[in-house]
Design a protein around this motif. Structure first.
Motif: not given
Lengths: 251, 239
Positions: A100-104, A107-108, A110-112, A190-191, A193-194
């Motif tokens: 699973i790509p890091s950005l995804a 976010e996945l 972050a929801a729970p 580095t990612v 921070y999102v």
């Protein structure tokens, strides 16, 4: 969103009522105004307020992730070494996590879990598992049967054989896994921070601003790369210290 | 879990956000992501496979082939993209260059390791049978190196899909990352929906490549692999 007013917008910063962003505080040399390739003055002014905290958080985030990942992967690998059936499901799950790509994934989670350090660390840890599990297991399995028989013949219990024979002999493979894991995680951090505003991604994000500020990008990006290579080199040195017999054989 | 329900609604609406007209459809963004990624992987294959295979065939340049992988791993996608953006502006070309920079190292390293690791006796046998260098590569070394070669290609494809979405953070428009980077327009449900699509896309790409890998791996190697997977069980219990 990006609130990074560039140097060109200097006067606006002074007039704005919002808090001044530390990166672009007060002094701006001509080098910064013209967005030259690299402004040493900017780096020296912003090391304390911007770069060092980001670097420190980056190191902490990565170390904690690899540390926790190592403990989990070691437990799984020992289980798989003892009970062969553990390998398949572990490989399947960790491969999916790794894919699973890091950005995804951030976010996945972050929801729970929420926008916090926990979701950041869970994601980072999940990327270490496949790498570490596979390398630890490969290391354990690479130990020759005769050596194990010898340990058995010397009267070692299974636990003793594991700690005194198998793990030391698996060390090169384990360290190889740790090297890949730490380098990968330092790059991925580095990612972070999102979802969690820490690490070297923060100055990179600020520098991307409206028109990218080159010095900050090169400084922060360079720090991330140097940190990864440094960690890699450090592990090589540690491995040499821990496996004197490998040197004795070649030297 | 409420957010996930909302996210699936967002996917079901194909990326439409009530009250915000004019947003691109999710299907189109997914295809765009796939297109950008496919171009990156294709260019990387053309560069990296011949290089890695050639070095492996000659058993030379191990230092280069292995270290290019180590250094490549240390390059954060975001940094490569951001620096590309700072100096050249982040158009499709610069994104593709960044993708290639990140995808070439794992392919070169694994192609090298795969071909270099082929049993020398087999290569000698091929020569003895009168095969030319090209025949040895294409009929002996490449098939036997297929599992490792594909490991590299799958890693590279993952890097590429992942980086294509991250490109949105550096300001590139034209991937599912656009949604993730634009929470203002899409709200968190949209961001989450796009994240689900990205994850699914990556898993599908990896699965598809795995199928190709299975197809291209010689039957003998597949049997050997299965035997090895079963082996440790028998070894596990010392007498």
């Amino acid at each position: 969103m990006a609130l990074a007013p560039l140097i060109a917008a200097g006067p606006v910063i002074a007039a704005a009522t919002e808090p001044v962003i530390p990166n672009y505080a007060a002094q701006s040399s001509s080098c910064e105004i013209h967005n030259d390739l690299f402004c040493g003055s900017w780096v020296s002014h912003n090391w304390g307020p911007v770069l060092w905290p980001a670097l420190r958080d980056h190191i902490l985030l990565a170390l904690v992730a690899v540390g926790i990942g190592f403990v989990i992967a070691m437990a799984l690998a020992l289980a798989a070494h003892r009970f062969g059936w553990v390998e398949r499901p572990t490989t399947a799950v960790t491969t999916i996590l790794y894919t699973i790509p890091s950005l995804a994934l951030f976010e996945l989670l972050a929801a729970p879990v929420g926008l916090n350090v926990y979701s950041a660390e869970i994601a980072l840890v999940s990327y270490t598992l496949l790498i570490l599990f596979r390398n630890i297991l490969a290391g354990l399995r690479s130990v020759p049967t005769e050596v194990l028989d010898a340990a058995d013949g010397m009267g070692m219990s299974r636990g003793q054989a594991l700690v005194r024979v198998e793990l030391p002999l698996a060390l090169p493979s384990i360290v190889a896994g740790l090297r890949i894991a730490i380098v990968t995680i330092i790059a991925l951090t580095t990612v972070v921070y999102v979802i969690y505003n820490h690490g070297l991604g923060v100055p990179i994000h600020t520098a991307l601003g409206e028109g990218p500020f080159k010095t900050e990008l090169i400084a922060a990006g360079g720090l991330a790369i140097v940190l990864a290579l440094f960690a890699d080199g450090l592990l090589v040195a540690i491995q040499r210290l821990l496996t004197p017999w490998a040197r004795a054989r070649t030297g | 879990m409420h957010e996930f329900v909302e996210a699936f609604h967002f996917i079901a609406r194909d990326g439409a956000v009530p009250g915000t007209p004019g947003l691109p459809s999710l299907a189109r963004l997914t295809l765009e992501t796939l297109k950008v990624s496919a171009i990156g992987v294709a260019i990387s294959l053309v560069i990296a496979v011949p290089l890695g295979v050639w070095l492996g065939h000659l058993h030379r340049g191990s230092f280069l082939a292995i270290n290019v992988g180590n250094v490549g791993r240390a390059l954060p996608s975001l940094v490569v993209l951001a620096i590309g953006d700072a100096f050249l502006g982040l158009g499709l070309t610069v994104v593709e260059v960044a993708l290639v920079i990140l995808a070439v190292p794992p392919i070169v390293t694994n192609a090298y390791l795969g071909v270099d690791g082929v049993d020398r006796d087999l290569v000698d046998a091929a020569r003895g049978m009168g095969m030319s260098a090209w025949e040895t590569i294409s009929r002996v070394e490449l098939p036997l190196a297929a599992p490792l070669l594909f490991t590299g290609i799958r890693t590279a494809a993952l890097f590429v899909v992942s980086t294509t979405t991250i490109a949105a953070l550096a300001g590139f428009s034209g991937s599912l990352g656009d949604v993730i980077a634009n929470e203002t327009s899409y709200h968190f449900s949209g961001v989450l929906g796009a994240a689900i699509c990205v994850a699914a896309l990556a898993l599908l790409v990896d699965g598809a490549l795995l199928l190709v890998q299975r197809r291209l791996t010689p039957r003998g190697l597949r049997l050997e692999e299965r035997a090895r997977a079963r082996g440790p069980l028998a070894e596990g219990a010392p007498a």
